[in-house]
Structures are given as C-alpha cells and as structure tokens.
Design a protein around this motif. Structure first.
Motif, PDB file in Angstrom:
ATOM      1  N   THR A 131      77.492 -10.934  42.886  1.00 53.01           N
ATOM      2  CA  THR A 131      76.551 -11.519  41.924  1.00 53.01           C
ATOM      3  C   THR A 131      77.288 -12.186  40.769  1.00 53.01           C
ATOM      4  N   ALA A 132      78.366 -11.570  40.301  1.00 52.00           N
ATOM      5  CA  ALA A 132      79.137 -12.166  39.205  1.00 52.00           C
ATOM      6  C   ALA A 132      79.751 -13.492  39.634  1.00 52.00           C
ATOM      7  N   ASP A 133      80.320 -13.528  40.838  1.00 48.29           N
ATOM      8  CA  ASP A 133      80.936 -14.759  41.337  1.00 48.29           C
ATOM      9  C   ASP A 133      79.901 -15.866  41.537  1.00 48.29           C
ATOM     10  N   ASN A 172      74.214 -20.407  47.680  1.00 53.88           N
ATOM     11  CA  ASN A 172      73.158 -21.354  48.042  1.00 53.88           C
ATOM     12  C   ASN A 172      71.827 -20.972  47.413  1.00 53.88           C
ATOM     13  N   LEU A 173      71.545 -19.672  47.377  1.00 56.78           N
ATOM     14  CA  LEU A 173      70.304 -19.203  46.757  1.00 56.78           C
ATOM     15  C   LEU A 173      70.281 -19.533  45.274  1.00 56.78           C
ATOM     16  N   VAL A 174      71.379 -19.234  44.611  1.00 54.72           N
ATOM     17  CA  VAL A 174      71.466 -19.477  43.171  1.00 54.72           C
ATOM     18  C   VAL A 174      71.343 -20.969  42.875  1.00 54.72           C
ATOM     19  N   GLY A 175      71.839 -21.800  43.796  1.00 56.36           N
ATOM     20  CA  GLY A 175      71.766 -23.242  43.592  1.00 56.36           C
ATOM     21  C   GLY A 175      70.345 -23.778  43.524  1.00 56.36           C
ATOM     22  N   ALA A 206      68.562  -9.785  39.030  1.00 55.57           N
ATOM     23  CA  ALA A 206      69.533 -10.560  38.267  1.00 55.57           C
ATOM     24  C   ALA A 206      68.926 -11.884  37.838  1.00 55.57           C
ATOM     25  N   GLU A 207      69.587 -12.549  36.914  1.00 56.39           N
ATOM     26  CA  GLU A 207      69.123 -13.855  36.465  1.00 56.39           C
ATOM     27  C   GLU A 207      70.283 -14.836  36.397  1.00 56.39           C
ATOM     28  N   ALA A 208      69.969 -16.102  36.627  1.00 54.69           N
ATOM     29  CA  ALA A 208      70.982 -17.139  36.613  1.00 54.69           C
ATOM     30  C   ALA A 208      71.299 -17.541  35.175  1.00 54.69           C
ATOM     31  N   LYS A 229      73.669 -12.652  36.236  1.00 57.08           N
ATOM     32  CA  LYS A 229      73.764 -11.499  35.339  1.00 57.08           C
ATOM     33  C   LYS A 229      72.787 -10.442  35.829  1.00 57.08           C
ATOM     34  N   VAL A 230      73.313  -9.298  36.248  1.00 57.97           N
ATOM     35  CA  VAL A 230      72.457  -8.218  36.747  1.00 57.97           C
ATOM     36  C   VAL A 230      71.757  -7.542  35.575  1.00 57.97           C
TER      37      VAL A 230
END
Length: 237
Positions: free
Chosen positions: A175-177, A111-114, A234-236, A181-182
C-alpha cells in the motif's frame, strides 16, 4: 465487519465531497456481494471481473434489487483496468480477494490506485499467511503449518487452493509503494475458522456470541496477526 467499515467510509467520503453519489469500482466483484449493497446506498458501481458467468449473475442480482441503472458489469481484471476505467475518475475502489490471485500484486494495486481521484478510498481484503499457519497447526498439520510459515507466498503445499497469502507487513509495504495511506486495519475471521462447527451449531446462542467476539477482536491489533484475512482501508494521497 468489512461491510460496516466500507459503508461508513463511503458515507464519510460522500460528505467530504458534498455529493450523494460516488463512483465506485469493485474489481473481482463477481456476483455482486458488495456491489449490489453499495448500489443500494445510491452509488454507481462498476464491477470488473474476468468471469462472464459471474457478471451475468451480477446483472440478475442487480435487477432483483432494483439497482440495474447503478451497476455496470465489465469483463476484465486488474491488469486491464487502465483500459476500462479512466484515470482519476473513481471515488472508491473495492479490492477483495484479488491480490492473492493476480500475477503481480504491486502492479494490480497500482492500476487500482490509478483510477482514483485525490483522497479516493481503497478497501483491501487479503488472505493472511499467519492465519493459515495457525489453522494448519490447530488441525494437526504441523508440516504444512511450517511450510506456510517459511514460504514466501504463504502456501502450505501443492494442494493449497490459495495462490498467495500476505503478512501485515507485506500489505503495508504494498500500500505504501502504491501511494496509499492506511487509515484502519481489521482482522477478519480471527476465531471462526478455528472453532469446531459442531459447537456453533449445537450450543444455544453460540453463533451470536462468536459474532460478537469476532467484532470485538477485529479492531484489536494483537489479533490481526492470526486472523484468516486482513482488511485495510486506505486513501490515495
């Protein structure tokens, strides 16, 4: 250490985008320990937290710092985040001490990454299972140390106040799932929770020396496994 990494990362992201003001979400940001300093840098921060008392304290703190117009308090959590923040509208997300307490860490991180746009930043701070194992063993609680070592959730027993802890490998997988990218990992509180407080309080210069030691060890992978917390930047994609 965490603040310095976050501050530098926001500075880089601002330069990359060519604009001085970033849109930042601080989930579980509570009373604004990070949100207010981020706002002082000139960025707009939305703090999403389930506690109305914490959000009230945040608003008071933001007013005292003169950044009221840059800080928005929203009651909610990682689960309701998609309803509160438009998808792809955020440049950076702070997720500190959240994955330990949510029902589903993978869903929460997703949800955060979204909310992030492409190349958006995530600052992730989580409790480290191995650090808890070491701390219990040093305290002479060997059975609890073994319990934490073997438990899938990293807890040392029913009295453990922490709902969940992670290993570095588990955080890497999460994080990978989530499509992240860390870019850096730091060990937080490698020694501080193991050193008797009386030594720090009574020995001249001990606190400053301990802080310098923590800063030096934080960047060395060999110490990450035993830190109390792990901080991932990390970055999306």
């Amino acid at each position: 250490m965490v603040w310095e990494v976050v501050r530098a990362a926001l500075e880089r992201r601002s330069a990359e985008l060519g604009r001085p003001v970033l849109e930042v979400v601080d989930t579980g940001g509570g009373t604004g320990n990070f949100a207010v300093p981020v706002a002082r840098l000139g960025h707009r921060v939305t703090v999403v937290d389930p506690s109305p008392d914490a959000l009230f304290a945040l608003e008071r703190r933001a007013a005292e710092a003169g950044v009221t117009e840059l800080v928005r308090a929203v009651q909610g959590d990682a689960q309701t985040l998609p309803e509160l923040v438009p998808a792809g509208s955020v440049d950076a997300v702070l997720c500190h001490g959240v994955l330990e307490v949510v029902d589903d860490p993978a869903e929460a991180l997703g949800n955060l990454v979204g909310t992030l746009g492409k190349g958006g930043l995530v600052s992730l701070l989580a409790a480290n299972r191995n650090g808890a194992v070491l701390a219990r063993a040093v305290a002479g609680q060997f059975t609890e140390a073994r319990t934490a070592l073997d438990a899938a959730d990293g807890r040392w027993g029913p009295g453990d106040p922490m709902p969940r802890r992670f290993t570095g490998e588990q955080l890497d997988a999460l994080t990978a799932d989530a499509g992240l990218k860390v870019t850096s990992v730091h060990g937080i509180r490698v020694f501080a929770d193991l050193v008797p407080g009386v030594l720090v309080d009574t020995e001249p210069g001990a606190l400053d020396a301990l802080l310098k030691l923590e800063l030096a060890a934080a960047e060395q992978p060999a110490f990450h496994a035993v830190a109390t917390q792990l901080h991932l930047l990390a970055e999306a994609h």
